[in-house]
Scaffold this active site. Structure first.
Site, PDB file in Angstrom:
ATOM      1  N   ASP A 212       1.596 -43.215  42.309  1.00  0.00           N
ATOM      2  CA  ASP A 212       1.669 -42.499  40.941  1.00  0.00           C
ATOM      3  C   ASP A 212       3.312 -42.196  40.943  1.00  0.00           C
ATOM      4  OD1 ASP A 212       1.480 -41.648  38.408  1.00  0.00           O
ATOM      5  OD2 ASP A 212       0.160 -39.831  38.839  1.00  0.00           O
TER       6      ASP A 212
ATOM      7  N   ASP B  70       7.910 -37.096  40.122  1.00  0.00           N
ATOM      8  CA  ASP B  70       6.710 -36.119  40.138  1.00  0.00           C
ATOM      9  C   ASP B  70       6.237 -35.907  41.552  1.00  0.00           C
ATOM     10  OD1 ASP B  70       5.131 -34.295  39.275  1.00  0.00           O
ATOM     11  OD2 ASP B  70       3.365 -35.585  38.706  1.00  0.00           O
TER      12      ASP B  70
END
Length: 342
Positions: A231, A215
């Protein structure tokens, strides 16, 4: 055609995942779970922006700052969480700037009332600048190093990018939801079906799978004398281009310049399969559809109607139909991105 296992997975997603809303995760439970790790919490809990999980920043008695991430249950198994953490720690051991989880009592995954959580050092930084070519160059070089580690072996438990998870399952969920206004439902599903037919034609497997960030948009990069990647919650196997295309923006001329920079710097350190460039628009289309299904899947979590109050409005879904139709036309058109001269 969906397999029996895929159909079962979709039904499970509809029936189980949307009902979880973190309501049992009260501040007392969070603080108790943090103290149980051995950290002496000496501040309040500052919530950080996250819809999928619940994330707080806090300080200990030595004024050292941490971030605690409480993972949404039923999304990842323990094995999948450990794989993410192991990958992140491998990157950190290779002196790559990432936010790696800390280990307590011999493990990086802790438990609080049946909810898995992890604790990370709080690493501040400036915002990654999407129009800064120096930032782009260094991000490309760091991604090349991340992918060098990612190529060492694949995940065993985490999934691989593909049409099933990123189009077929979302399509099935969107067909069943009542959140789409009835007057627009047929047009929306028709647009998605046409998009799916074109995606099926264009999606190919002429690429080497490797472990990815998954992502890698600019919001997941901080700047601390260089890029710091955070993340890795969506880490999975897939083509290298998945970690590259979201760093490119602007009009067509700007995109060409950015791709030249991105791939020139990337290929200084590792190889890139030029055939993966044809996956850019399919990946963009899959992300569009997956995002809509993600909101639908989480709608019973009270945080989602509050964060996306326009999601049930007709104007929103009319725009989605127009954007999906435009993406289908783009997929049918000759590639607009010329071969980068890297």
């Amino acid at each position: 055609m969906l397999s029996c296992s895929s159909v079962f997975y979709i039904i499970a997603e509809i029936m189980i995942q949307p009902s979880f809303d973190f309501q049992t995760l009260d501040p007392e439970t969070v603080l108790d779970s943090l103290w149980n790790t051995g950290i002496r919490v000496d501040s309040g809990l500052t919530p950080l922006n996250s819809y999928e999980n619940r994330v707080w920043q806090f300080s200990d008695e030595d004024r050292k700052r941490y971030v605690a991430k409480f993972y949404r249950p039923q999304r990842w198994s323990l094995e999948q969480l450990y794989e993410e953490h192991q990958f992140t720690q491998q990157l950190a051991e290779a002196n790559i700037a990432v936010a790696a989880p800390l280990s307590f009592h011999g493990t990086t995954v802790q438990q609080a009332e049946g909810i898995s959580f992890a604790i990370f050092p709080s690493l501040g930084g400036r915002q990654y600048e999407i129009d800064n070519y120096d930032h782009l160059e260094q991000a490309a070089q760091t991604l090349a190093r991340i992918h060098q580690v990612g190529r060492q072996h694949l995940f065993h438990h985490r999934p691989t990018f593909g049409l099933d998870e990123y189009f077929h399952q979302p399509l099935a969920l969107l067909q069943e939801t009542s959140l789409i206004p009835a007057a627009l439902k047929v047009d929306f599903i028709t647009a998605l079906t046409k998009l799916g037919a074109q995606l099926t034609c264009m999606w190919h497997t002429d690429w080497e799978a490797l472990r990815l960030h998954g992502d890698c948009h600019p919001g997941n990069i901080l700047w601390r004398d260089g890029p710091l990647f955070v993340d890795l919650d969506d880490a999975r196997d897939g083509p290298a281009v998945q970690d590259l295309w979201m760093l490119v923006s602007g009009d067509l001329n700007e995109q060409r310049v950015q791709w030249d920079i991105l791939l020139e710097c990337y290929t200084e350190l590792t190889e890139f399969n030029i055939n993966e460039l044809s996956l850019i628009e399919p990946l963009r289309a899959m992300r569009m559809v997956y995002y809509l299904a993600w909101v639908v899947r989480r709608w019973r979590d009270p945080a989602f109607p509050k964060a996306f109050p326009w999601f049930e409005e007709a104007d929103f879904w009319m725009r989605q139909i127009a954007e999906i139709n435009a993406q289908t036309v783009l997929l049918q058109s000759p590639p607009s991105l010329m071969m980068p001269q890297f």
